[in-house]
Design a protein around this motif. Structure first.
Motif, PDB file in Angstrom:
ATOM      1  N   LEU A 127      -6.863  -2.486 -22.285  1.00 35.21           N
ATOM      2  CA  LEU A 127      -6.150  -2.872 -21.067  1.00 35.21           C
ATOM      3  C   LEU A 127      -6.124  -4.388 -20.936  1.00 35.21           C
ATOM      4  CD1 LEU A 127      -4.661  -2.310 -18.440  1.00 35.21           C
ATOM      5  CD2 LEU A 127      -6.895  -1.992 -17.329  1.00 35.21           C
ATOM      6  N   LEU A 128      -7.228  -5.041 -21.249  1.00 32.59           N
ATOM      7  CA  LEU A 128      -7.275  -6.501 -21.218  1.00 32.59           C
ATOM      8  C   LEU A 128      -6.203  -7.083 -22.135  1.00 32.59           C
ATOM      9  CD1 LEU A 128      -8.736  -9.136 -20.337  1.00 32.59           C
ATOM     10  CD2 LEU A 128     -10.194  -8.839 -22.340  1.00 32.59           C
ATOM     11  N   ARG A 129      -6.072  -6.510 -23.340  1.00 28.19           N
ATOM     12  CA  ARG A 129      -5.028  -6.976 -24.271  1.00 28.19           C
ATOM     13  C   ARG A 129      -3.630  -6.770 -23.685  1.00 28.19           C
ATOM     14  NH1 ARG A 129      -8.131  -4.104 -28.488  1.00 28.19           N
ATOM     15  NH2 ARG A 129      -9.410  -5.675 -29.484  1.00 28.19           N
ATOM     16  N   ALA A 130      -3.412  -5.619 -23.059  1.00 30.30           N
ATOM     17  CA  ALA A 130      -2.102  -5.326 -22.469  1.00 30.30           C
ATOM     18  C   ALA A 130      -1.786  -6.319 -21.355  1.00 30.30           C
ATOM     19  CB  ALA A 130      -2.064  -3.894 -21.928  1.00 30.30           C
ATOM     20  N   LEU A 131      -2.751  -6.594 -20.494  1.00 32.15           N
ATOM     21  CA  LEU A 131      -2.526  -7.546 -19.405  1.00 32.15           C
ATOM     22  C   LEU A 131      -2.295  -8.953 -19.942  1.00 32.15           C
ATOM     23  CD1 LEU A 131      -5.134  -6.259 -16.804  1.00 32.15           C
ATOM     24  CD2 LEU A 131      -2.651  -5.897 -16.800  1.00 32.15           C
ATOM     25  N   GLN A 132      -3.003  -9.316 -20.999  1.00 30.66           N
ATOM     26  CA  GLN A 132      -2.790 -10.632 -21.602  1.00 30.66           C
ATOM     27  C   GLN A 132      -1.397 -10.743 -22.226  1.00 30.66           C
ATOM     28  OE1 GLN A 132      -5.399 -11.905 -19.728  1.00 30.66           O
ATOM     29  NE2 GLN A 132      -5.023 -13.463 -21.239  1.00 30.66           N
ATOM     30  N   ARG A 133      -0.899  -9.634 -22.797  1.00 33.08           N
ATOM     31  CA  ARG A 133       0.493  -9.629 -23.289  1.00 33.08           C
ATOM     32  C   ARG A 133       1.445  -9.878 -22.119  1.00 33.08           C
ATOM     33  NH1 ARG A 133      -1.021  -5.274 -26.327  1.00 33.08           N
ATOM     34  NH2 ARG A 133      -0.164  -3.807 -24.816  1.00 33.08           N
ATOM     35  N   GLY A 134       1.153  -9.260 -20.978  1.00 31.11           N
ATOM     36  CA  GLY A 134       1.981  -9.475 -19.784  1.00 31.11           C
ATOM     37  C   GLY A 134       1.957 -10.921 -19.339  1.00 31.11           C
ATOM     38  N   VAL A 135       0.777 -11.526 -19.371  1.00 28.69           N
ATOM     39  CA  VAL A 135       0.654 -12.948 -19.004  1.00 28.69           C
ATOM     40  C   VAL A 135       1.476 -13.802 -19.957  1.00 28.69           C
ATOM     41  CG1 VAL A 135      -0.958 -14.901 -18.923  1.00 28.69           C
ATOM     42  CG2 VAL A 135      -1.586 -12.713 -17.867  1.00 28.69           C
ATOM     43  N   GLN A 136       1.375 -13.508 -21.252  1.00 29.55           N
ATOM     44  CA  GLN A 136       2.126 -14.282 -22.249  1.00 29.55           C
ATOM     45  C   GLN A 136       3.629 -14.117 -22.039  1.00 29.55           C
ATOM     46  OE1 GLN A 136       1.344 -13.167 -26.313  1.00 29.55           O
ATOM     47  NE2 GLN A 136       2.338 -15.007 -27.122  1.00 29.55           N
TER      48      GLN A 136
END
Length: 185
Positions: free
Chosen positions: A117-126
């Motif tokens: 989930l952290l990776r998914a949210l970081q993709r969203g931030v990017q």
């Protein structure tokens, strides 16, 4: 669960976010961005069919709201051409508050241990940052491309969150449109 029940639970999530962010100095000196009730509802709806425990659902929503608040807060930092200039103290408090929300996000995510989930949210931030850059530097060549970039700038974190929890493209697109429209109001 009923719609009214969902709203009651979201009020509890909002209270948890506000309680954690009640750092006295910021509370006394910084108004900060407003919590987006619609965004909370969309996040909650994304988790409706998840097998997470109810307490974990609220912690996941809370963590996601922290990262959104961090970015919304940092977006409030003025630039050279802005008509309304922040004082040095206001600018420093804005940076501090954004960093504080970001720290709460990472802390909550570490407690949850949900690396994917952290990776998914970081993709969203990017994606959000890329979209904002494309808009601000005028790297758009059509109205359709501008609308797409604006939706990404407004809802990329949510979109990745919803994808992570298996929501359909139609659900995500509807939410993106609603959240983008709210940014224009």
């Amino acid at each position: 669960m009923t719609y009214q029940g969902s709203l009651t639970q979201l009020k509890e999530v909002e209270r948890l976010v506000h309680d954690r962010t009640a750092y006295e100095f910021l509370k006394e000196n910084f108004d900060g961005p407003k919590m987006d009730q619609d965004q909370m509802l969309w996040l909650h709806e994304s988790l409706r069919s998840s097998e997470l425990a109810e307490t974990d659902k609220y912690r996941v929503i809370t963590a996601t709201l922290y990262v959104i608040l961090a970015h919304d807060t940092h977006e409030g930092i003025d630039e050279k051409g802005d008509a309304h200039k922040l004082t040095l103290k206001e600018r420093e408090l804005t940076v501090l508050a954004g960093d504080y929300y970001s720290a709460l996000y990472y802390r909550t995510m570490a407690e949850l241990g949900m690396i994917d989930l952290l990776r998914a949210l970081q993709r969203g931030v990017q994606k959000m940052n890329t979209a904002k850059t494309n808009i601000y530097q005028l790297h758009v060549s059509s109205d359709e491309q501008y609308a797409s970039e604006f939706r990404a700038a407004s809802a990329a974190i949510f979109s990745e969150f919803a994808r992570y929890f298996g929501k359909t493209d139609a659900f995500i697109l509807l939410a993106e449109h609603v959240l983008a429209l709210k940014k224009t109001v």
